[in-house]
Design an enzyme around this catalytic site. Structure first.
Site, PDB file in Angstrom:
ATOM      1  N   ASP A  96      -0.629  23.270 -35.940  1.00  0.00           N
ATOM      2  CA  ASP A  96      -1.598  23.376 -36.739  1.00  0.00           C
ATOM      3  C   ASP A  96      -1.401  23.338 -38.295  1.00  0.00           C
ATOM      4  O   ASP A  96      -1.153  24.542 -38.217  1.00  0.00           O
ATOM      5  CB  ASP A  96      -2.772  23.607 -36.881  1.00  0.00           C
ATOM      6  CG  ASP A  96      -4.053  23.221 -37.316  1.00  0.00           C
ATOM      7  OD1 ASP A  96      -3.548  22.421 -38.403  1.00  0.00           O
ATOM      8  OD2 ASP A  96      -5.072  22.757 -36.654  1.00  0.00           O
ATOM      9  N   ASP A 201      -3.188  19.986 -42.134  1.00  0.00           N
ATOM     10  CA  ASP A 201      -4.517  20.361 -41.853  1.00  0.00           C
ATOM     11  C   ASP A 201      -5.214  19.258 -44.028  1.00  0.00           C
ATOM     12  O   ASP A 201      -4.254  19.798 -44.622  1.00  0.00           O
ATOM     13  CB  ASP A 201      -5.103  21.635 -42.519  1.00  0.00           C
ATOM     14  CG  ASP A 201      -6.139  22.356 -42.713  1.00  0.00           C
ATOM     15  OD1 ASP A 201      -7.304  21.846 -41.313  1.00  0.00           O
ATOM     16  OD2 ASP A 201      -6.861  22.699 -43.625  1.00  0.00           O
ATOM     17  N   GLU A 263      -4.768  15.334 -40.958  1.00  0.00           N
ATOM     18  CA  GLU A 263      -6.006  14.962 -41.482  1.00  0.00           C
ATOM     19  C   GLU A 263      -6.341  14.505 -42.889  1.00  0.00           C
ATOM     20  O   GLU A 263      -6.103  15.248 -43.662  1.00  0.00           O
ATOM     21  CB  GLU A 263      -7.047  16.557 -41.266  1.00  0.00           C
ATOM     22  CG  GLU A 263      -8.300  16.914 -41.338  1.00  0.00           C
ATOM     23  CD  GLU A 263      -8.356  17.615 -41.859  1.00  0.00           C
ATOM     24  OE1 GLU A 263      -9.609  18.167 -41.063  1.00  0.00           O
ATOM     25  OE2 GLU A 263      -8.385  18.150 -42.234  1.00  0.00           O
ATOM     26  N   HIS A 327     -12.488  20.166 -33.310  1.00  0.00           N
ATOM     27  CA  HIS A 327     -13.319  21.098 -33.151  1.00  0.00           C
ATOM     28  C   HIS A 327     -13.807  21.420 -34.258  1.00  0.00           C
ATOM     29  O   HIS A 327     -14.646  22.501 -34.836  1.00  0.00           O
ATOM     30  CB  HIS A 327     -11.975  22.331 -33.426  1.00  0.00           C
ATOM     31  CG  HIS A 327     -11.085  22.220 -35.090  1.00  0.00           C
ATOM     32  ND1 HIS A 327     -10.308  21.021 -34.615  1.00  0.00           N
ATOM     33  CD2 HIS A 327     -10.966  22.970 -36.224  1.00  0.00           C
ATOM     34  CE1 HIS A 327      -9.629  20.938 -36.328  1.00  0.00           C
ATOM     35  NE2 HIS A 327     -10.226  22.367 -37.535  1.00  0.00           N
ATOM     36  N   ASP A 328     -14.172  20.504 -35.524  1.00  0.00           N
ATOM     37  CA  ASP A 328     -14.924  20.555 -35.962  1.00  0.00           C
ATOM     38  C   ASP A 328     -16.564  19.706 -36.020  1.00  0.00           C
ATOM     39  O   ASP A 328     -17.524  20.026 -37.144  1.00  0.00           O
ATOM     40  CB  ASP A 328     -14.032  19.426 -37.934  1.00  0.00           C
ATOM     41  CG  ASP A 328     -13.168  20.450 -38.026  1.00  0.00           C
ATOM     42  OD1 ASP A 328     -13.224  21.979 -37.714  1.00  0.00           O
ATOM     43  OD2 ASP A 328     -12.355  20.540 -38.449  1.00  0.00           O
TER      44      ASP A 328
HETATM   45  C1  GLC Z   1      -9.521  21.016 -41.722  1.00  0.00           C
HETATM   46  C2  GLC Z   1     -10.057  21.916 -40.566  1.00  0.00           C
HETATM   47  C3  GLC Z   1     -10.827  22.531 -40.373  1.00  0.00           C
HETATM   48  C4  GLC Z   1     -10.905  23.858 -41.272  1.00  0.00           C
HETATM   49  C5  GLC Z   1     -10.206  23.647 -42.947  1.00  0.00           C
HETATM   50  C6  GLC Z   1      -9.990  24.696 -43.839  1.00  0.00           C
HETATM   51  O1  GLC Z   1     -10.940  20.802 -42.447  1.00  0.00           O
HETATM   52  O2  GLC Z   1     -10.387  21.327 -39.249  1.00  0.00           O
HETATM   53  O3  GLC Z   1     -11.907  23.322 -39.594  1.00  0.00           O
HETATM   54  O4  GLC Z   1     -11.681  24.864 -41.831  1.00  0.00           O
HETATM   55  O5  GLC Z   1      -9.883  22.076 -43.142  1.00  0.00           O
HETATM   56  O6  GLC Z   1      -8.675  24.334 -43.188  1.00  0.00           O
END
Ligand code: GLC
Length: 534
Positions: A96, A201, A263, A327-328
């Protein structure tokens, strides 16, 4: 066919997988010890949420060194062993990478904030204050996702720096060629170690408007998170971002068999699949997440709409992927399966995820039906939860320790776990389910095996014939002469389905595999059946 198109990818939140050194936090050795488990389940790749050194203000999404492993997880030697041992089992490792921002404790930022002339002065996004009636004013109105304004005043430089997340996560300046080179070197470091790809990310945030224009105001009925009260027109999705992604693609293309999944966070009101589609292509990302299934009720009609929409927006060179939990977000098992007909619904969700066209992404514990854990305010660790409780419970609820067995702390750790273990671990754990051939774990395992065995599932077409019952989700997967009909009754009542021809049950929640089916099928409540036609 590329491994990542053929197989299933399993996301691990390393803090919560398995603790082997007794500090209450999961580690790389824990993941290594569970490779046999993952192999048995049948996954082809694991995506590790960040394991780089981090002060953990955002639990690893605030990186202070892109080239190393945080000591809480282990070290580079252990990582190399993990890559090798995974490879032996035909499992690839995906890292990641958090490229939009670093930690404020990254040496780059420590240098950058010293003064305006140092070698890394331009590696972050610094702006002068604007004159205001009451003293200095922020450069613009941008708000941070995790609370407050996105600009933080720095006394040394007498300037503001940008942070689209927490104050401890300053945004990197991707318009700076030196910064870009440094990050690319760090990415090559992991590719050289045998990593087979990256989950990127918030990749659509990399480049911001170079004139720093104000985001337009936008009214919404929501709790008062001011970040949501603007259109994020200028702080994400800028055209120049695609140039960076093209360069990232050239870098990864130099390594055989690598994959990048992004993402892509949509703004409210933006059509999420369209946006994700724009980031994929032959010279862009291999895949990008469409999070629409995370914001939808468990209804045949909505899922049909979402899936058809998604497939129709995949551009040439792109490849669909599917995700129900991460995880979010709240776990799909809590969001969609509820209390009644729970077991059946969990099985339908698995069938739905694993029979789509495109790569399924699973989240650790999904295969045993782990649920969100209700934590007390004093137990919260996530910065989002701490900031917004009780309006938002934060993200800890879906990050609790993996439930391995019915021993203390669910076999996750001998010490007090960093987050409390789910109270249902005596009934819901991997050991118990592995012993029971009819468990959810085995259901996932069978579906993963089917997907991998049958080209119709991993590379075939998908079609949604018309249905007469709105609670029915029905699609056909086809490759060459072989066709499968996937029929899901997403309702608590029996419904009938009419299919194109008689066939044979391939796998079903309610029927014997191998039994014959006619053109009329009477489906029990929450029945999922895959019929095979030749
Ligand atoms: C993304 C991740 C999240 C993180 C954010 C900032 O959305 O999935 O868990 O807190 O980015 O890096």
């Amino acid at each position: 066919m590329s491994w990542w198109k053929h197989g299933v990818i399993y996301q691990i939140y390393p803090r919560s997988f398995l603790d082997t050194n007794g500090d209450g936090t999961g580690d790389l050795e824990g993941i290594r010890r569970k490779l046999d488990y993952l192999q048995e389940l049948g996954v082809s790749g694991i995506w590790l949420s960040p394991i780089n050194p981090s002060p953990m203000f955002d639990f690893g999404y605030d990186v202070s060194n892109y080239r190393d492993i945080d000591p809480v997880f282990g070290n580079l030697d252990l990582f190399k062993i993990l890559v090798k041992e995974a490879e032996h089992r035909n499992i690839r490792i995906i890292m990641d990478m958090v490229l939009n921002h670093s930690s404020h404790l990254h040496p780059w930022f420590e240098e950058s904030r010293k003064d305006r002339n140092n070698s890394k002065a331009g590696w972050y996004i610094w702006q002068d204050a604007k004159p205001g009636i009451l003293g200095r004013k922020r450069p613009n109105n941008w708000m941070a996702a995790f609370g407050g304004h996105a600009w933080q005043w720095d006394e040394n430089r007498k300037q503001y720096y940008l942070h689209l997340f927490t104050v401890q996560q300053p945004d990197l300046n991707w318009r700076n060629p030196e910064l870009k080179k440094a990050v690319f070197r760090d990415l090559s470091f992991w590719l050289d170690l045998g990593v087979k790809g990256f989950r990127l990310d918030v990749i659509n945030y990399l480049i911001k408007d170079n004139r720093f224009r104000n985001n337009p105001y936008r009214w919404r009925f929501t709790y008062p998170r001011r970040h949501d009260l603007q259109h994020h027109r200028y702080d994400r999705n800028q055209d120049e971002c695609f140039d960076i992604i093209r360069e990232l693609r050239s870098l990864t293309d130099a390594y055989p068999d690598t994959m990048m999944v992004g993402e892509v966070y949509p703004d409210e009101g933006v059509h999420a699949p369209d946006l994700a589609g724009r980031f994929m292509g032959n010279d862009l990302l291999h895949m990008a997440f469409d999070f629409s299934p995370m914001y939808t009720p468990f209804k045949a009609e909505t899922f049909r709409g979402i899936l058809r929409d998604w497939y129709s927006t995949i551009p040439p060179g792109g490849w669909p992927c599917h995700v129900f939990s991460n995880h979010d977000q709240s776990r799909a098992s809590s969001r969609l399966a509820g209390k009644y007909h729970r077991e059946e619904k969990l099985r339908l969700l698995a069938m739905l995820l694993l029979t789509q066209r495109g790569t399924p992404f699973m989240y650790y514990g999904e295969e045993i039906g782990m649920t969100d854990v209700k934590l007390k305010p004093s137990e919260l660790r996530d910065p989002v939860g701490k900031k917004y409780y009780p309006f938002h419970p934060g993200r800890d609820r879906s990050r609790t320790p993996m439930q391995w067995d019915n021993s203390i702390n669910a076999g996750f750790s001998e010490a007090k776990p960093w987050l409390r273990v789910g109270p249902d671990y005596r009934q819901c754990n991997a050991e118990k389910q592995m012993k029971d051939n009819n468990s959810l774990f085995h259901w996932y395992k069978k579906l993963i095996a089917l997907r991998s065995r049958e080209p119709a599932f991993h590379k075939g077409t998908i079609e949604f014939p018309p249905v007469h019952e709105q609670d029915l989700l029905y699609y056909i997967r086809k490759d060459g002469d072989k066709q499968f009909g996937v029929i899901l009754n997403i309702s608590p009542r029996p419904v009938s389905a009419f299919v194109s021809s008689p066939g044979k049950v391939c796998i079903s929640t309610h029927r014997e595999a191998g039994s014959s089916t006619g053109r009329d099928l009477y489906l029990s409540p929450y029945e999922g059946t895959i019929v095979e036609w030749r």
